[in-house]
Scaffold this active site. Structure first.
Site, short mmCIF file in Angstrom:
data_model
loop_
_atom_site.label_atom_id
_atom_site.label_comp_id
_atom_site.label_asym_id
_atom_site.label_seq_id
_atom_site.Cartn_x
_atom_site.Cartn_y
_atom_site.Cartn_z
CD GLU A 34 -3.08 -0.43 0.06
OE1 GLU A 34 -3.04 -0.16 -1.16
OE2 GLU A 34 -3.74 -1.37 0.51
CB SER A 127 -15.78 2.99 -7.64
OG SER A 127 -15.50 4.16 -6.91
CG ASP A 172 -6.21 1.92 -7.44
OD1 ASP A 172 -5.52 1.10 -6.80
OD2 ASP A 172 -6.61 2.99 -6.95
C1 GLA Z 1 -5.09 4.61 -4.12
C2 GLA Z 1 -4.30 4.94 -5.39
C3 GLA Z 1 -3.30 3.84 -5.74
C4 GLA Z 1 -2.44 3.48 -4.52
C5 GLA Z 1 -3.31 3.26 -3.29
C6 GLA Z 1 -2.49 3.09 -2.04
O1 GLA Z 1 -5.91 3.49 -4.34
O2 GLA Z 1 -5.17 5.13 -6.48
O3 GLA Z 1 -2.49 4.23 -6.82
O4 GLA Z 1 -1.45 4.43 -4.31
O5 GLA Z 1 -4.20 4.34 -3.06
O6 GLA Z 1 -1.73 1.94 -2.13
#
Ligand code: GLA
Length: 386
Positions: A34, A127, A172
């Site tokens: 993360e 989303s 994501d």
């Molecule tokens: C959000 C961002 C990702 C990532 C996460 C944390 O989801 O869109 O790119 O940085 O936070 O891991």
């Protein structure tokens, strides 16, 4: 959802007189890794069975229409006119993707579109990335564009930077594009090389608990975290000029550079460097079938996100604390950008029902808030529905 999709198809035909083609783009979970993506590190996400559904067809002119079924809102525009962010938040994800495709030299024509989603918004399940990827793939197919999925993921990310103002990493959009049924995928966010691992958690199930706190603070604080990491890299360069991202730094470098950075920046860097190591360890543990170890490491991540990276909140910490005290819960952590959204947990299969009721009751008792429970399945990335 299937019935709802049929109804939307009927509405589409009624409104536009043509049959739509339908695309599905999933949300994602992340096992570990993360806030490592924008530090050039590793992540371990998977696409899930909650998704955005995009219904689209050419309009036959330059006029284009977007309809959000869930919000009951619409937006008209001319595809040949210059694009800039607008006040209607959800529209920006569409305009941002169009902007990216056009900047890459692709010719688009007008279209009509309806969409719906069963990914809860603001729950850390991406989303918005699903919207970008589902819409991008729809345009790519509709206008027969040559855009590989990895490029689509990058365009979705850039759209988010430019039209939504969130300087997100690639995780994501990557997961929504490249996810594979039954697998988690380890992505090296520097080289963009990736490897699928069977999502086999043996005697354990993945369960998400939604704090029911929408992560409003997330956008501004997210960009601040990113800037703090960049500040850390500058200080690290004074001890080792080859360091261009936290990915390249280790804890010894950080100890050397500690005196030349603010304490808060030090903690951000420490978390990111440690988390990157944890992703590697979890991949090894998964391959060895050591799921209890995976759970243990997830708890370490939560601690780091809460205390060093400071992207958790009272609600998420409470959910983890309650779950940790339940028999059969072997690990969990807040997931996604933070400041709300879900926790992801590993729970022994034969204890899942009991743990769920203990967490639901405990959370209500502690904070007076209802938690939602998602038992997601791992699914394929974006694609056209037959
Ligand atoms: C959000 C961002 C990702 C990532 C996460 C944390 O989801 O869109 O790119 O940085 O936070 O891991």
């Amino acid at each position: 959802m299937i019935q709802k999709r049929e109804d939307i198809k009927d509405r589409f035909v009624e409104a536009f007189g043509t049959e739509p083609v339908v695309f599905r783009a999933p949300g994602r979970i992340n096992i570990i890794g993360e806030h490592t993506d924008y530090n050039d590190g590793f992540v371990l996400p998977a696409a899930i069975d909650l998704a955005v559904y995009v219904f689209i067809q050419r309009s036959g002119s330059d006029q284009s229409k977007l309809i959000s079924i869930d919000l009951d809102e619409s937006y008209f525009f001319n595809i040949k006119e210059a694009l800039a962010p607008v006040d209607q938040g959800w529209v920006n994800y569409f305009l941002g993707v169009i902007d990216q495709l056009q900047m890459a030299g692709h010719q688009l024509e007008g279209f009509n579109l309806m969409f719906t989603s069963d990914i809860p918004m603001g729950s850390g399940l991406s989303s918005s990335a699903a919207l970008e990827c589902g819409f991008g793939q729809a345009l790519i197919d509709l206008f027969d564009l040559n855009v590989p999925k990895m490029d689509l993921a990058k365009m979705g990310q850039a759209a988010e930077h430019k039209f939504a103002g969130v300087k997100c990493g690639i995780m994501d959009q990557f997961a929504s594009c490249m996810g594979k049924d039954g697998h988690v995928v380890r992505l090296d966010c520097r080289s963009l090389e990736f490897e699928y691992y069977p999502a086999d958690f043996k005697a354990y199930d993945l369960v998400l608990f939604d704090s029911n706190v929408k992560h409003n603070l997330a956008d501004s604080q997210y960009n601040i975290r990113r800037a703090q990491c960049e500040e850390g890299v500058k200080a690290l360069q004074s001890v080792n000029p080859d360091i261009t991202s936290l990915r390249e730094a280790n804890l010894e470098d950080l100890a050397e550079a500690q005196a030349s950075m603010e304490e808060v920046v030090y903690r951000r860097c420490k978390y990111a460097i440690e988390e990157n190591i944890r992703v590697q360890t979890v991949c090894e543990a998964l391959q060895a079938g050591e799921i209890e170890r995976v759970g243990q490491i997830m708890l370490e991540t939560h601690h780091g996100l809460s205390k060093d990276y400071e992207v958790s909140c009272k609600e998420l910490d409470t959910l983890i604390e309650i779950a940790t005290n339940c028999e059969g819960h072997i690990g969990g952590r807040m997931m996604g950008g933070g400041f709300g959204g879900c926790t992801i947990n590993l729970i022994r299969k034969d204890k899942v029902d009991k743990v769920i009721s203990q967490v639901v009751d405990g959370y209500k008792k502690a904070l007076g808030i209802d938690t939602k429970v998602y038992r997601v399945a791992i699914a394929d990335g974006v694609g056209r529905l037959k």
